[in-house]
Design a protein around this motif. Structure first.
Motif, PDB file in Angstrom:
ATOM      1  N   GLU B 124      35.107  47.120  11.833  1.00  0.00           N
ATOM      2  CA  GLU B 124      35.013  48.603  11.350  1.00  0.00           C
ATOM      3  C   GLU B 124      34.324  49.390  12.493  1.00  0.00           C
ATOM      4  O   GLU B 124      34.749  50.640  12.862  1.00  0.00           O
ATOM      5  CB  GLU B 124      34.533  48.844  10.027  1.00  0.00           C
ATOM      6  N   GLU B 143      39.714  57.502   7.325  1.00  0.00           N
ATOM      7  CA  GLU B 143      40.804  57.351   7.227  1.00  0.00           C
ATOM      8  C   GLU B 143      41.442  56.976   8.517  1.00  0.00           C
ATOM      9  O   GLU B 143      42.410  56.052   8.428  1.00  0.00           O
ATOM     10  CB  GLU B 143      41.574  58.881   6.852  1.00  0.00           C
ATOM     11  N   GLU B 146      40.708  53.389   8.508  1.00  0.00           N
ATOM     12  CA  GLU B 146      41.435  52.515   7.470  1.00  0.00           C
ATOM     13  C   GLU B 146      43.010  52.475   8.102  1.00  0.00           C
ATOM     14  O   GLU B 146      43.584  51.173   7.988  1.00  0.00           O
ATOM     15  CB  GLU B 146      41.603  53.288   6.102  1.00  0.00           C
ATOM     16  N   ASP B 147      43.658  53.443   8.593  1.00  0.00           N
ATOM     17  CA  ASP B 147      44.883  53.530   8.958  1.00  0.00           C
ATOM     18  C   ASP B 147      45.460  52.552  10.066  1.00  0.00           C
ATOM     19  O   ASP B 147      46.070  51.707  10.142  1.00  0.00           O
ATOM     20  CB  ASP B 147      45.504  55.008   9.296  1.00  0.00           C
ATOM     21  N   LEU B 149      43.384  49.848  10.964  1.00  0.00           N
ATOM     22  CA  LEU B 149      43.227  48.653  10.562  1.00  0.00           C
ATOM     23  C   LEU B 149      44.580  47.928   9.961  1.00  0.00           C
ATOM     24  O   LEU B 149      44.892  46.896   9.893  1.00  0.00           O
ATOM     25  CB  LEU B 149      41.856  48.192   9.762  1.00  0.00           C
ATOM     26  N   ALA B 150      44.815  49.065   8.910  1.00  0.00           N
ATOM     27  CA  ALA B 150      46.076  48.650   8.071  1.00  0.00           C
ATOM     28  C   ALA B 150      47.292  48.285   9.162  1.00  0.00           C
ATOM     29  O   ALA B 150      48.018  47.451   8.928  1.00  0.00           O
ATOM     30  CB  ALA B 150      46.473  49.509   7.293  1.00  0.00           C
ATOM     31  N   GLY B 153      47.178  44.956  10.552  1.00  0.00           N
ATOM     32  CA  GLY B 153      47.052  44.024   9.501  1.00  0.00           C
ATOM     33  C   GLY B 153      45.585  43.565   9.339  1.00  0.00           C
ATOM     34  O   GLY B 153      45.379  42.267   9.243  1.00  0.00           O
ATOM     35  N   SER B 155      42.953  45.168   7.761  1.00  0.00           N
ATOM     36  CA  SER B 155      42.181  45.629   6.544  1.00  0.00           C
ATOM     37  C   SER B 155      41.220  44.738   6.066  1.00  0.00           C
ATOM     38  O   SER B 155      40.141  45.118   5.544  1.00  0.00           O
ATOM     39  CB  SER B 155      42.927  46.226   5.358  1.00  0.00           C
ATOM     40  N   HIS B 156      41.451  43.569   5.764  1.00  0.00           N
ATOM     41  CA  HIS B 156      40.689  42.428   5.007  1.00  0.00           C
ATOM     42  C   HIS B 156      39.498  42.198   5.901  1.00  0.00           C
ATOM     43  O   HIS B 156      38.349  41.525   5.515  1.00  0.00           O
ATOM     44  CB  HIS B 156      41.526  41.286   4.716  1.00  0.00           C
ATOM     45  N   ALA B 158      37.451  44.121   8.178  1.00  0.00           N
ATOM     46  CA  ALA B 158      36.846  45.140   8.387  1.00  0.00           C
ATOM     47  C   ALA B 158      35.321  44.883   8.633  1.00  0.00           C
ATOM     48  O   ALA B 158      34.741  45.523   9.413  1.00  0.00           O
ATOM     49  CB  ALA B 158      37.027  46.286   7.553  1.00  0.00           C
ATOM     50  N   LYS B 159      34.784  43.983   7.601  1.00  0.00           N
ATOM     51  CA  LYS B 159      33.241  43.777   7.805  1.00  0.00           C
ATOM     52  C   LYS B 159      32.977  42.706   8.504  1.00  0.00           C
ATOM     53  O   LYS B 159      31.612  42.169   8.659  1.00  0.00           O
ATOM     54  CB  LYS B 159      32.825  43.512   6.212  1.00  0.00           C
ATOM     55  N   ALA B 176      43.479  48.185  17.404  1.00  0.00           N
ATOM     56  CA  ALA B 176      43.232  49.295  16.105  1.00  0.00           C
ATOM     57  C   ALA B 176      42.262  50.289  16.637  1.00  0.00           C
ATOM     58  O   ALA B 176      42.368  51.428  16.438  1.00  0.00           O
ATOM     59  CB  ALA B 176      42.553  48.461  15.174  1.00  0.00           C
TER      60      ALA B 176
END
Lengths: 258, 284
Positions: B124, B143, B146-147, B149-150, B153, B155-156, B158-159, B176
């Motif tokens: 992230e 946002e 998030e967008d 990373l989504a 694929g 999003s999971h 991020a950390k 991303a």
């Protein structure tokens, strides 16, 4: 997991075995220079726990703490400036390697002449000696920042301060930490050496005085204390390093596993 | 910067590439225009001309692939485009505006993902890094991240740290990061060269879906002819010493691209052999 448990047992067991051997072998010693460990421990307790702790150990540690802290800040800042300003680098780099070549302990007599015997002299000599390893490894670390990362900075138009603080500094972190560890060791050496020259206070002074007074057990007790302190300082350093550089340690582990 | 995503409002574009080109014809200025670009290294007797004279343009919402034999100067071209190296002749324009230094409208995805992500930052925070100096409102930055990373694929993840991820995932982090920057032109340097074949197909399709969703202009440097044909609306084949444009090939593959059916089309094979023979000839 089993292997790690074994390593722990070995790591603790081996020194314990050595101490036990020392204890047994030296038990009946009548050699004035090698007193029984039991005697040394008695003197250790009498001297350092905690009779002289406040008067001799704490000032030494305070000098080391202050001197080391200044050295690290000065070393990192100067290293950063020298590494990122080409003119300064061209001017100072050869000179730096010359000064680095001088054994730090050799500076103490000069400082005594200039500043005298006080605490300032000791802190100054620690600062002078401990600055160089941190500064030089900072210069090397910044210079070694991958061109790939530099390109990323340019493409995304990172501002100057972002590049320096958010990219170069962390990228050089592992090397800076290595330099800081050497600085700590050198600072420790200089702390003792500065107390051995013309001082009546501090662990170094006490140990030297004991040696000159043929108090072998007291001398050994001083050396033991130095050993413990050095060991503890290194453990503290490692703990701090593994916190700050967790990403580095983790990525290296990952690299080895791959 | 914001115009890039104004286009994203019309997400889910279903028009074919052909009709896209027709509606961009009405624009007088292509998104990216490279004119008589030249680049040499060294001076005097040591001077080595890498790029002689390159002219091509890429329209809005197009994917262009730059192909050529290895060592021809593809990466040099790209570094000039991204403003990392100064060109020694010619000019480049984005929307008619001449480029001088790294353009704010452009993001670059590097070939070597392991050297382009910051290992001390989580996924992230890597994506966030280029956004900091834009001083976006907090919610907008969040946002965008998030967008982005989504879209890839991740999003999971991020950390997580980049080094905890596979090579393909790391390259998706780099993509991303570029997406969150919301460039008008996304340039990629052999982006899928060091990932396995399956991941490569996925990333190629990701690249096309980004173009469709965000109407981004994408320039990909690749040595893989099949990839070039699959991805491109036009292929810019370069070759020679110093390098020049051999030919600009319009790729008119019908309908939505699909890894299995598109690659099986006779047109695909034809374009592939045409491009390949061009490059072969240039190598001799």
């Amino acid at each position: 997991m089993k292997r790690r448990a074994l390593n722990t047992v070995l790591g603790v067991g081996a020194p314990v075995a050595v101490i036990a051997a020392w204890w047994i072998v030296s038990a009946g010693s009548t050699n004035a220079f090698f007193p029984p460990l039991a005697t040394i421990m008695e003197r250790f307790q009498a001297l350092w726990l905690f009779d002289r702790f406040a008067s001799d150990v704490l000032p030494s540690l305070r000098n080391l703490g202050i001197g080391y802290a200044i050295a690290v800040v000065v070393g990192v800042v100067l290293g950063f400036v020298i590494a990122t300003v080409p003119v300064l680098r061209a001017m100072f780099e050869p000179a730096l390697h010359f000064i680095r070549g001088i054994p730090p302990v050799a500076l103490i007599p000069i400082l005594i002449t200039l500043i005298g015997f006080g605490q300032e002299m000791r802190v100054t000599s620690i600062v002078l000696a401990a600055t160089f390893p941190t500064m030089i490894s900072t210069i090397d670390g910044i210079r070694a920042v991958d061109t790939g990362l530099r390109d990323v900075c340019s493409v995304y138009r990172l501002r100057k301060h972002e590049r320096l603080l958010r990219v170069y500094l962390p990228a050089a972190g592992p090397q800076i930490a290595a330099g800081m560890q050497v600085s700590l060791q050198i600072g420790f050496i200089v702390m003792i050496a500065s107390e051995m020259l013309g001082s009546s206070q501090g662990i170094g002074a006490m140990t030297l005085l004991a040696q000159q007074s043929f108090l072998a057990a007291d001398m050994w007790a001083g050396i033991l204390l130095l050993g413990f302190l050095g060991f503890a300082a290194n453990i503290l350093f490692e703990a701090a390093r593994s916190r700050v550089l967790a990403w580095y340690i983790g990525s290296k582990r990952q690299e080895r596993a791959a | 910067m914001s115009t890039a995503y104004a286009a994203s409002a019309r997400a889910g574009r279903t028009t074919s590439n052909k009709s896209l080109r027709e509606d961009t014809v009405t624009q007088t200025e292509p998104r990216l225009r490279v004119e008589h670009l030249a680049k040499s290294y060294g001076r005097g007797d040591q001077e080595k001309q890498i790029i002689g004279d390159l002219t091509f343009s890429v329209d809005k919402g197009e994917v262009a692939c730059i192909v050529g034999p290895s060592g021809v100067g593809k990466t040099t071209l790209l570094k000039c485009l991204a403003g990392l190296h100064p060109s020694t002749g010619g000019a480049m324009y984005i929307d008619g505006k001449p480029l001088d230094g790294p353009p704010a409208e452009m993001a670059l995805v590097f070939q070597d993902y392991s050297r382009s992500l910051m290992p001390w930052l989580t996924v992230e925070k890597n994506v966030r890094l280029p956004l900091r100096h834009m001083r976006l409102p907090k919610a907008e930055a969040a946002e965008r991240i998030e967008d982005a990373l989504a879209a890839v694929g991740l999003s999971h993840a991020a950390k997580q740290y980049p080094w905890q991820l596979s090579g393909g995932m790391q390259q998706r982090v780099a993509i991303a990061r570029a997406l969150a920057y919301r460039p008008e032109v996304l340039v990629m340097d052999e982006p899928f060269a060091s990932v396995d074949a399956q991941t490569r197909f996925e990333l190629e399709d990701l690249c096309l879906s980004i173009r469709d969703k965000l109407d981004m202009t994408i320039v990909v440097v690749t040595h893989d002819i099949d990839e070039a044909v699959y991805l491109s609306d036009r292929i810019v084949a370069i070759g020679g010493k110093p390098a020049g444009v051999l030919e600009v090939i319009d790729v008119d593959l019908p309908g939505e691209r699909d890894q299995i059916t598109t690659r099986a089309l006779p047109e695909f094979a034809e374009l592939r052999s045409r491009t390949l023979s061009l490059i072969r000839k240039a190598q001799q």
